[in-house]
Design a protein around this motif. Structure first.
Motif, PDB file in Angstrom:
ATOM      1  N   GLU A 192      22.558 111.189 -14.357  1.00  0.00           N
ATOM      2  CA  GLU A 192      22.174 109.949 -15.169  1.00  0.00           C
ATOM      3  C   GLU A 192      23.131 109.668 -16.391  1.00  0.00           C
ATOM      4  O   GLU A 192      23.265 110.283 -17.098  1.00  0.00           O
ATOM      5  N   GLU A 273      17.849 102.457 -12.913  1.00  0.00           N
ATOM      6  CA  GLU A 273      16.420 103.098 -13.427  1.00  0.00           C
ATOM      7  C   GLU A 273      15.699 101.954 -14.034  1.00  0.00           C
ATOM      8  O   GLU A 273      16.296 101.330 -15.061  1.00  0.00           O
ATOM      9  N   ASP A 303      11.544 104.668 -13.960  1.00  0.00           N
ATOM     10  CA  ASP A 303      11.527 105.675 -14.758  1.00  0.00           C
ATOM     11  C   ASP A 303      10.403 106.042 -15.637  1.00  0.00           C
ATOM     12  O   ASP A 303       9.829 105.472 -15.757  1.00  0.00           O
TER      13      ASP A 303
HETATM   14 MN    MN Z   1      16.236 107.161 -17.580  1.00  0.00          MN
END
Ligand code: MN
Ligand code: G
Length: 424
Positions: A192, A273, A303
């Motif tokens: 991420e 996300e 998310d």
């Molecule tokens: Mn995130």
């Protein structure tokens, strides 16, 4: 007049208990209180009227002001008001010969810390000054903390300051990457990308985004983030998928849908996300926009599931390929039967819907083990690795470990396939 000169050197202040500005038009008292305070370890500047005190305030960084109230020209209350104009945190202690209720009221109204009756007992004077110096120190530390880590709450009234900070934040923006692991394969399957900046006042991503919202410049952050990720992905060695956070407003930025935009070329490696914390209601033609993104090859993740107010609506609107369980569900899950039930049900339902589940914010092995029992296999969190630049590795326990090479997963499938639909 020579006796109106400010006495004692300000340099003393660094070695003493604190620097006091003592103001009184009665010379004898000025001398006496000054001596008492010095003997108690303070440095003292003397001033014999309000005007002189204000000049001294410009020159030195005082810890406390102790002032008589009734003085010719500018009295103690007027001086207090002037002090408050330039420094809301500087403690002021007022002294007066008579207990006049209106005077006390006015002193308090203007933010005097204490009100002492003359003749002031020496030990009481020292005690009150010492307390004031302590409070001053706390106020200074608090404002330093706010400057370093504080939220941009004061932004509305300091728009020009905020613009300066925001510009600096954009200019020094960079991304850190946190691994997402597939536990059963003991391998990293993706990262991420997390927003970072070297601008101290907007260090927390939430604060930077709040500033962007206030200044109506959310798209600039989104573009900077996507360009930054694209540059890193093109030069760095990892071929894994990258999760990139979108602000709901980013969905309205035409640049996101440009075939020429740097991230578009990498779309098949990117999972966008979308947070459950914010509402998607204001985004026009959400279905059309999400289809355009999918047409480029992007996949979508929801998310912070469990932290938002959106309930099932965002899930229904986005139909994400991936769902990220919010860390509030993960924290202490092994001790909390309600969290366990929630995680078990969410994981099961998402699997039914062919959505992959990632549990975020995993910090301990007990959390991880319980999450495994509850049906989770994909994890992200400090237990595995903190966010870093770029692409930190994860050291799995060697007894359980299958392959140390992050580019080689045990199943032989590419990291991309591992995250593809149905690759549970
Ligand atoms: Mn995130
Ligand atoms: O909202 P989103 O899930 O995108 O935010 C992720 C944030 O959580 C990042 O700022 C990241 O640094 C932080 N984070 C990542 N792993 C952990 C963790 O294990 N514990 C905590 N407290 N924070 C984490």
């Amino acid at each position: 007049m020579s006796n109106k000169q400010i006495s004692s050197s300000p340099q003393q202040s660094t070695k003493t208990k604190g620097l006091v500005l003592l103001v009184d038009d009665e010379k004898a008292l000025l001398r006496t209180y000054s001596r008492v305070l010095r003997q108690a370890g303070f440095s003292v500047e003397e001033a014999s009227d309000g005007q002189m005190a204000l000049r001294a305030l410009v020159q030195h960084d005082f810890d406390v002001v102790v002032s008589d109230i009734s003085m010719p020209e500018m009295d103690g209350i007027a001086m207090l008001a002037a002090v408050r104009q330039r420094d809301p945190d500087l403690p002021v202690i007022l002294m007066t010969a008579g207990a006049d209720v209106t005077m006390v009221m006015r002193a308090i109204e203007h933010g005097a810390l204490h009100y002492l009756l003359k003749p002031v007992e020496h030990s009481r004077l020292c005690e009150v000054v010492e307390e004031a110096v302590g409070l001053r120190q706390v106020a200074k530390l608090k404002s330093l903390a706010f400057e370093l880590y504080g939220v941009a709450a004061k932004s509305a009234s300091h728009r020009s300051d905020l613009t300066v900070h925001f510009d600096r934040a954009l200019a020094t923006l960079y991304m850190e990457y946190q691994p997402i692991v597939r536990w059963s394969a003991r391998s990293v399957i993706a990262y991420e990308a997390l927003l970072r900046t070297r601008e101290m006042t907007l260090r927390r991503p939430d604060d930077l985004l709040a500033a962007a919202e206030t200044l109506n410049r959310v798209h600039e952050v989104g573009r900077a983030v996507r360009d930054c990720v694209a540059r890193t992905a093109e030069v760095a060695t990892s071929d894994k998928c990258i999760f990139v956070n979108l602000h709901p407003r980013d969905l309205e930025d035409e640049q996101l849908y440009s075939a020429a935009a740097p991230l578009t070329r990498l779309a098949t490696r990117i999972i966008l996300e979308i947070t459950e914390r914010a509402s998607l209601d204001e985004v026009g033609d959400i279905q059309g926009r999400l289809s355009s993104l999918r047409a480029f090859g992007y996949r979508l993740a929801l998310d912070d599931l469990g932290a938002g107010y959106a309930g099932l609506t965002s899930l229904a609107k986005i139909k994400p390929e991936v769902v990220k369980l919010d860390m509030s569900l993960v924290r202490g899950v092994e001790k909390d039967p309600t969290k366990q039930k929630l995680v078990r049900s969410l994981t099961a339902v998402c699997k039914e819907l062919e959505m992959q589940v990632i549990a975020e914010g995993v910090e301990t092995s007990s959390e991880r083990d319980r999450l495994v029992d509850l049906g989770c296999d994909h994890f992200q969190g400090y237990l595995f690795a903190r966010p870093g630049i770029p692409f930190p590795e994860v050291k799995f326990d060697s007894r359980l470990f299958i392959s140390l090479d992050p580019h080689h997963s045990q199943s032989g499938a590419s990291p991309l396939q591992l995250l593809a639909k149905g690759a549970n």
